[in-house]
Design an enzyme around this catalytic site. Structure first.
Site, PDB file in Angstrom:
ATOM      1  N   GLU A   1     -29.347 -27.181   0.209  1.00 13.84           N
ATOM      2  CA  GLU A   1     -28.743 -26.203  -0.705  1.00 13.84           C
ATOM      3  C   GLU A   1     -27.965 -25.146   0.098  1.00 13.84           C
ATOM      4  O   GLU A   1     -26.951 -24.640  -0.346  1.00 13.84           O
ATOM      5  CB  GLU A   1     -29.830 -25.549  -1.572  1.00 13.84           C
ATOM      6  CG  GLU A   1     -29.325 -24.634  -2.673  1.00 13.84           C
ATOM      7  CD  GLU A   1     -28.669 -25.354  -3.875  1.00 13.84           C
ATOM      8  OE1 GLU A   1     -28.965 -26.541  -4.084  1.00 13.84           O
ATOM      9  OE2 GLU A   1     -27.863 -24.721  -4.573  1.00 13.84           O
ATOM     10  N   THR A   8     -32.909 -35.027  -5.642  1.00 20.77           N
ATOM     11  CA  THR A   8     -31.447 -35.255  -5.645  1.00 20.77           C
ATOM     12  C   THR A   8     -30.737 -34.588  -4.483  1.00 20.77           C
ATOM     13  O   THR A   8     -29.589 -34.916  -4.189  1.00 20.77           O
ATOM     14  CB  THR A   8     -30.816 -34.775  -6.965  1.00 20.77           C
ATOM     15  OG1 THR A   8     -31.478 -33.595  -7.374  1.00 20.77           O
ATOM     16  CG2 THR A   8     -30.915 -35.828  -8.021  1.00 20.77           C
ATOM     17  N   HIS A   9     -31.399 -33.645  -3.822  1.00 15.70           N
ATOM     18  CA  HIS A   9     -30.764 -33.038  -2.655  1.00 15.70           C
ATOM     19  C   HIS A   9     -30.766 -33.978  -1.441  1.00 15.70           C
ATOM     20  O   HIS A   9     -29.950 -33.824  -0.539  1.00 15.70           O
ATOM     21  CB  HIS A   9     -31.498 -31.744  -2.271  1.00 15.70           C
ATOM     22  CG  HIS A   9     -31.147 -30.576  -3.146  1.00 15.70           C
ATOM     23  ND1 HIS A   9     -31.556 -30.480  -4.453  1.00 15.70           N
ATOM     24  CD2 HIS A   9     -30.407 -29.466  -2.901  1.00 15.70           C
ATOM     25  CE1 HIS A   9     -31.104 -29.337  -4.971  1.00 15.70           C
ATOM     26  NE2 HIS A   9     -30.400 -28.717  -4.046  1.00 15.70           N
ATOM     27  N   ASN A  11     -35.250 -34.574  -9.856  1.00 19.00           N
ATOM     28  CA  ASN A  11     -36.522 -35.294  -9.895  1.00 19.00           C
ATOM     29  C   ASN A  11     -37.674 -34.393 -10.301  1.00 19.00           C
ATOM     30  O   ASN A  11     -38.635 -34.838 -10.909  1.00 19.00           O
ATOM     31  CB  ASN A  11     -36.818 -35.893  -8.519  1.00 19.00           C
ATOM     32  CG  ASN A  11     -35.891 -37.031  -8.185  1.00 19.00           C
ATOM     33  OD1 ASN A  11     -36.231 -38.187  -8.360  1.00 19.00           O
ATOM     34  ND2 ASN A  11     -34.689 -36.712  -7.737  1.00 19.00           N
ATOM     35  N   THR A  12     -37.554 -33.096  -9.941  1.00 18.59           N
ATOM     36  CA  THR A  12     -38.634 -32.170 -10.284  1.00 18.59           C
ATOM     37  C   THR A  12     -38.698 -32.002 -11.799  1.00 18.59           C
ATOM     38  O   THR A  12     -39.776 -32.087 -12.392  1.00 18.59           O
ATOM     39  CB  THR A  12     -38.423 -30.819  -9.566  1.00 18.59           C
ATOM     40  OG1 THR A  12     -38.240 -31.081  -8.176  1.00 18.59           O
ATOM     41  CG2 THR A  12     -39.592 -29.890  -9.755  1.00 18.59           C
ATOM     42  N   TYR A  36     -36.145 -24.980  -8.257  1.00 14.97           N
ATOM     43  CA  TYR A  36     -37.108 -25.342  -9.300  1.00 14.97           C
ATOM     44  C   TYR A  36     -38.449 -25.707  -8.656  1.00 14.97           C
ATOM     45  O   TYR A  36     -39.490 -25.603  -9.284  1.00 14.97           O
ATOM     46  CB  TYR A  36     -36.603 -26.554 -10.099  1.00 14.97           C
ATOM     47  CG  TYR A  36     -35.581 -26.254 -11.176  1.00 14.97           C
ATOM     48  CD1 TYR A  36     -35.000 -24.995 -11.325  1.00 14.97           C
ATOM     49  CD2 TYR A  36     -35.190 -27.255 -12.059  1.00 14.97           C
ATOM     50  CE1 TYR A  36     -34.050 -24.753 -12.317  1.00 14.97           C
ATOM     51  CE2 TYR A  36     -34.254 -27.021 -13.061  1.00 14.97           C
ATOM     52  CZ  TYR A  36     -33.685 -25.772 -13.186  1.00 14.97           C
ATOM     53  OH  TYR A  36     -32.755 -25.539 -14.172  1.00 14.97           O
ATOM     54  N   GLY A  37     -38.377 -26.204  -7.438  1.00 12.46           N
ATOM     55  CA  GLY A  37     -39.577 -26.697  -6.746  1.00 12.46           C
ATOM     56  C   GLY A  37     -40.690 -25.676  -6.582  1.00 12.46           C
ATOM     57  O   GLY A  37     -41.820 -26.043  -6.270  1.00 12.46           O
TER      58      GLY A  37
END
Ligand code: DGL
Length: 267
Positions: free
Chosen positions: A154, A187-188, A75-76, A43-44
């Protein structure tokens, strides 16, 4: 919807499994449903509209599956798309990560210098700085973003030498700024916490927003009489928009209590 309904949790990939671990530890009797939007990871690097669209679709799919609360374990999404999600009225509360991370950081800091490591998009949104300053406007906030750290997790590399070098390079500026608190604003990153703690040293407290979020969630359930009382029959259901085999391999690495099956979800 009743107390036996699940808590729906979603993230762009496997990062949110750290939130699943925290909720499972603290609210162990709850049924959980997790969606990894691995097809659209990361998503980043997406636009605000794309992120809002993915999150909205996942939120609707979770609602169809009978949930009593939704955790945006990304968070993104929380920093970029939460205002848009908030405009839609859902029948259950939707919790983001930023406010919890800000509260925990403000409770933790003594010297009023807080660092936040997140995706570049979250950093550029200044969501953490704004939320922390709402609580105490005398606090200095240093935000840095790293998409490479996200990709490293990831891809399943959480402890390698490469991780140490990468994290060290990224955190140099916040260490020089003499922060005493660092928020894992993606969260990663809790999956890199050993490496991060090694890099920042013992004088910097490393905080995970999920630790505060789970308290807020517990309070909400209690206040609304939604605590699951059917002890011993809690379920964990996992969905991915990506490849099922890949999810299971990663879940084994990252989940305290890994699943035997995962379902495919089309978003
Ligand atoms: N895990 C997500 C976060 O907390 C984003 C990672 C990504 O998809 O880029 O920000």
């Amino acid at each position: 919807m009743d107390s036996r309904s699940s808590i729906g949790i979603f993230d762009s990939g496997i990062g949110g499994l750290a939130v699943v671990n925290t909720i499972s530890r603290v609210l162990e009797q709850e049924n959980l449903m997790y969606v990894a939007d691995s097809k659209n990871f990361p998503y980043g690097t997406k636009t605000k509209n794309q992120i809002a669209q993915f999150s909205e679709r996942i939120t609707r799919l979770l609602l169809k599956k009978d949930v009593k609360a939704i955790i945006v374990a990304c968070n993104t999404v929380s920093s970029i798309a939460m205002p848009l999600l908030k405009e839609i009225s859902y029948p259950v509360p939707v919790f983001g990560m930023i406010q919890s991370g800000a509260i925990l950081a403000v409770k933790t800091t003594k010297n009023k210098k807080i660092g936040v490591i997140s995706t570049p998009l979250t950093a550029a949104s200044h969501a953490y700085k704004k939320e922390i300053r709402k609580l105490d406007d005398s606090i200095e906030v240093f935000e840095i973003g790293s998409q490479r750290m996200v990709n490293l997790v990831e891809n399943g590399n959480k402890t390698r030498e490469r991780a140490y070098e990468l994290v060290k390079g990224k955190l140099q500026s916040v260490i020089s700024a003499k922060i005493d608190t660092l928020v894992l604003g993606c969260t990663h990153f809790p999956f890199l916490d050993k490496v991060v703690k090694n890099v920042v040293g013992k004088d910097v407290k490393v905080v995970d927003p999920a630790d505060e979020l789970v308290l807020k969630l517990g309070e909400f359930l209690k206040l609304n009489n939604l605590i699951n009382k059917s002890l011993g029959i809690n379920t964990r259901k996992f969905f991915t928009t990506g490849r099922k085999e890949e999810f299971l391999i990663k879940a084994k690495l990252f989940l305290d209590d890994f699943p035997k099956e995962v379902h495919k979800l089309d978003v």
